[in-house]
Design a protein around this motif. Structure first.
Motif, mmCIF file in Angstrom:
data_model
loop_
_atom_site.group_PDB
_atom_site.id
_atom_site.type_symbol
_atom_site.label_atom_id
_atom_site.label_comp_id
_atom_site.label_asym_id
_atom_site.label_seq_id
_atom_site.Cartn_x
_atom_site.Cartn_y
_atom_site.Cartn_z
ATOM 1 N N ILE A 110 0.855 -1.193 0.000
ATOM 2 C CA ILE A 110 0.000 0.000 0.000
ATOM 3 C C ILE A 110 0.886 1.237 0.000
ATOM 4 C CG2 ILE A 110 -1.760 1.297 1.246
ATOM 5 C CD1 ILE A 110 -2.866 -1.291 0.247
ATOM 6 N N GLN A 111 0.516 2.232 -0.789
ATOM 7 C CA GLN A 111 1.243 3.498 -0.795
ATOM 8 C C GLN A 111 0.257 4.652 -0.626
ATOM 9 O OE1 GLN A 111 4.856 4.503 -3.187
ATOM 10 N NE2 GLN A 111 3.406 5.607 -4.455
ATOM 11 N N ARG A 112 0.632 5.584 0.243
ATOM 12 C CA ARG A 112 -0.188 6.783 0.393
ATOM 13 C C ARG A 112 0.676 8.015 0.165
ATOM 14 N NH1 ARG A 112 -1.899 6.790 6.801
ATOM 15 N NH2 ARG A 112 0.189 6.843 7.742
ATOM 16 N N VAL A 113 0.063 9.024 -0.450
ATOM 17 C CA VAL A 113 0.769 10.229 -0.861
ATOM 18 C C VAL A 113 0.015 11.454 -0.359
ATOM 19 C CG1 VAL A 113 1.638 11.541 -2.833
ATOM 20 C CG2 VAL A 113 1.535 9.028 -2.957
ATOM 21 N N ARG A 114 0.748 12.377 0.228
ATOM 22 C CA ARG A 114 0.186 13.676 0.600
ATOM 23 C C ARG A 114 0.957 14.745 -0.169
ATOM 24 N NH1 ARG A 114 1.039 13.860 5.907
ATOM 25 N NH2 ARG A 114 2.961 15.056 5.723
ATOM 26 N N GLU A 136 -2.705 4.204 -3.199
ATOM 27 C CA GLU A 136 -2.471 3.252 -4.277
ATOM 28 C C GLU A 136 -2.122 1.880 -3.712
ATOM 29 O OE1 GLU A 136 -0.214 6.105 -7.452
ATOM 30 O OE2 GLU A 136 0.813 5.736 -5.551
ATOM 31 N N VAL A 137 -2.295 0.859 -4.528
ATOM 32 C CA VAL A 137 -1.894 -0.492 -4.146
ATOM 33 C C VAL A 137 -1.112 -1.103 -5.300
ATOM 34 C CG1 VAL A 137 -4.102 -1.463 -4.913
ATOM 35 C CG2 VAL A 137 -2.679 -2.742 -3.298
ATOM 36 N N PHE A 138 0.019 -1.775 -4.976
ATOM 37 C CA PHE A 138 0.909 -2.377 -5.959
ATOM 38 C C PHE A 138 0.932 -3.898 -5.780
ATOM 39 C CE2 PHE A 138 2.550 1.758 -4.835
ATOM 40 C CZ PHE A 138 2.972 2.331 -6.033
ATOM 41 N N LYS A 139 0.866 -4.615 -6.872
ATOM 42 C CA LYS A 139 0.982 -6.068 -6.824
ATOM 43 C C LYS A 139 2.452 -6.462 -6.727
ATOM 44 C CE LYS A 139 -0.586 -10.254 -9.179
ATOM 45 N NZ LYS A 139 -1.256 -10.805 -10.392
ATOM 46 N N LEU A 140 2.747 -7.469 -5.904
ATOM 47 C CA LEU A 140 4.110 -7.974 -5.746
ATOM 48 C C LEU A 140 4.291 -9.273 -6.514
ATOM 49 C CD1 LEU A 140 4.646 -7.443 -1.905
ATOM 50 C CD2 LEU A 140 5.530 -6.016 -3.765
ATOM 51 N N ASN A 141 5.528 -9.515 -6.995
ATOM 52 C CA ASN A 141 5.824 -10.814 -7.586
ATOM 53 C C ASN A 141 6.311 -11.772 -6.493
ATOM 54 O OD1 ASN A 141 8.543 -10.252 -7.075
ATOM 55 N ND2 ASN A 141 8.973 -9.659 -9.190
ATOM 56 N N SER A 142 6.748 -12.948 -6.868
ATOM 57 C CA SER A 142 7.124 -13.967 -5.882
ATOM 58 C C SER A 142 8.380 -13.600 -5.097
ATOM 59 C CB SER A 142 7.322 -15.313 -6.578
ATOM 60 O OG SER A 142 8.326 -15.221 -7.574
ATOM 61 N N TYR A 143 9.135 -12.610 -5.578
ATOM 62 C CA TYR A 143 10.327 -12.153 -4.871
ATOM 63 C C TYR A 143 10.033 -10.966 -3.963
ATOM 64 C CZ TYR A 143 12.769 -15.042 -8.319
ATOM 65 O OH TYR A 143 13.197 -16.081 -9.096
ATOM 66 N N GLY A 144 8.782 -10.533 -3.919
ATOM 67 C CA GLY A 144 8.427 -9.395 -3.094
ATOM 68 C C GLY A 144 8.703 -8.059 -3.739
ATOM 69 N N HIS A 145 8.781 -8.026 -5.071
ATOM 70 C CA HIS A 145 9.012 -6.787 -5.804
ATOM 71 C C HIS A 145 7.726 -6.354 -6.504
ATOM 72 C CE1 HIS A 145 13.502 -6.846 -5.644
ATOM 73 N NE2 HIS A 145 13.267 -8.140 -5.459
ATOM 74 N N VAL A 167 5.363 20.086 -2.056
ATOM 75 C CA VAL A 167 6.015 19.060 -1.242
ATOM 76 C C VAL A 167 5.206 17.780 -1.354
ATOM 77 C CG1 VAL A 167 6.791 18.380 1.054
ATOM 78 C CG2 VAL A 167 6.901 20.789 0.362
ATOM 79 N N VAL A 168 5.872 16.687 -1.724
ATOM 80 C CA VAL A 168 5.217 15.396 -1.863
ATOM 81 C C VAL A 168 5.770 14.454 -0.800
ATOM 82 C CG1 VAL A 168 4.719 13.465 -3.397
ATOM 83 C CG2 VAL A 168 4.972 15.763 -4.343
ATOM 84 N N ASP A 169 4.912 14.021 0.115
ATOM 85 C CA ASP A 169 5.284 13.092 1.188
ATOM 86 C C ASP A 169 4.672 11.735 0.876
ATOM 87 O OD1 ASP A 169 6.644 14.979 3.020
ATOM 88 O OD2 ASP A 169 4.662 15.894 3.145
ATOM 89 N N ILE A 170 5.513 10.704 0.830
ATOM 90 C CA ILE A 170 5.073 9.366 0.442
ATOM 91 C C ILE A 170 5.422 8.358 1.525
ATOM 92 C CG2 ILE A 170 5.363 7.519 -1.265
ATOM 93 C CD1 ILE A 170 6.022 9.656 -3.327
ATOM 94 N N GLU A 171 4.490 7.477 1.798
ATOM 95 C CA GLU A 171 4.735 6.340 2.695
ATOM 96 C C GLU A 171 4.252 5.089 1.992
ATOM 97 O OE1 GLU A 171 3.976 4.851 7.318
ATOM 98 O OE2 GLU A 171 2.719 6.431 6.453
ATOM 99 N N VAL A 172 5.124 4.087 1.904
ATOM 100 C CA VAL A 172 4.780 2.838 1.232
ATOM 101 C C VAL A 172 5.178 1.683 2.142
ATOM 102 C CG1 VAL A 172 6.990 2.818 -0.020
ATOM 103 C CG2 VAL A 172 5.057 1.457 -0.855
ATOM 104 N N GLY A 173 4.320 0.666 2.200
ATOM 105 C CA GLY A 173 4.650 -0.435 3.082
ATOM 106 C C GLY A 173 3.717 -1.613 2.980
#
Length: 238
Positions: A110-114, A136-145, A167-173
């Motif tokens: 999951i990624q969130r942007v302000r 946003e949400v990103f799909k991962l492959n089998s290696y976690g990428h 200013v763009v502040d991003i948190e992804v995890g």
């Protein structure tokens, strides 16, 4: 953010903590070409015109006086141009990064942007300020990428103010948005590699409803007036 493009990057024999998010810079060439799903699609100038992302970015960059072909093997491109009309000046920035979380047990990140835009009149008096939120949400492959790189594009015009700052502040995890993207499995059709859960909005909405197990934050910023521009790039690009 604007474009999420296919990559095939794999890391081996790198000691990781159980809560590590890895951000890696990606050349503009490799970032843009992923949209065609053809490795090396931008290696031959004869194939450039077939790439929709390349065509769009070339057009945007040209508005700031940048010939994007000169930067395809760089990790970012920036531009600034004075204008004589109502826009006064224009600022441009583009870069891509890949994301991985090998220890995440979920099939997505999951990624969130302000994004905070501040407009100034003379004497640095704030004319107006706008804050927008994106999820946003990103799909991962089998290696976690992530299966696509994350593209970040700014094209800003000065307009009727003396200066402006973004200013763009991003948190992804590794985490979830309960009821929207939760559980361990990818919550959408398998062919979908990326989904905007919330497009830019002046209300936090889903932004405040994310639960991260672990995450990484970074920021970048731009400020400009008629005389020039100043950038603060994320640490993985410095």
């Amino acid at each position: 953010m604007k474009y999420l493009l296919s990559l095939g990057i794999v890391l081996f024999s790198v000691p990781l903590s159980a809560s590590e998010i890895i951000l890696e810079q990606v050349t503009l060439r490799r970032g843009m070409e992923g949209d065609t799903r053809q490795s090396g699609a931008l290696d031959d100038p004869k194939t450039y015109s077939k790439n929709k992302v390349y065509r769009e970015e070339k057009e945007l960059a040209a508005k700031a006086g940048i010939e994007i072909d000169q930067f395809l093997d760089d990790h970012y491109a920036k531009g600034f141009r004075k204008e004589s009309g109502a826009n006064k000046a224009v600022h441009y920035l583009i870069f891509y990064n890949s994301i991985s979380a090998p220890q995440c047990k979920r099939e997505y990140l999951i990624q969130r942007v302000r994004q905070t835009k501040t407009y100034y009149q003379e004497n640095r008096k704030i004319s107006r300020k706008a804050v927008e939120y994106l999820v946003e949400v990103f799909k991962l492959n089998s290696y976690g990428h992530t299966k696509r790189a994350d593209g970040h594009v700014q094209l800003h015009f000065l307009g009727d103010v003396q200066s402006r700052k973004t200013v763009v502040d991003i948190e992804v995890g590794c985490g979830e948005v309960r009821g929207v993207a939760d559980g361990l499995a990818w919550p959408f059709q398998q062919k979908i590699l990326f989904r905007k859960l919330q497009d830019y909005s002046n209300k936090p909405g889903l932004y405040d409803k994310i639960s991260f197990e672990f995450s990484r934050s970074y920021s970048f910023a731009s400020e400009f007036d008629r005389n020039g521009h100043k950038l603060t790039l994320p640490d993985f690009l410095r």
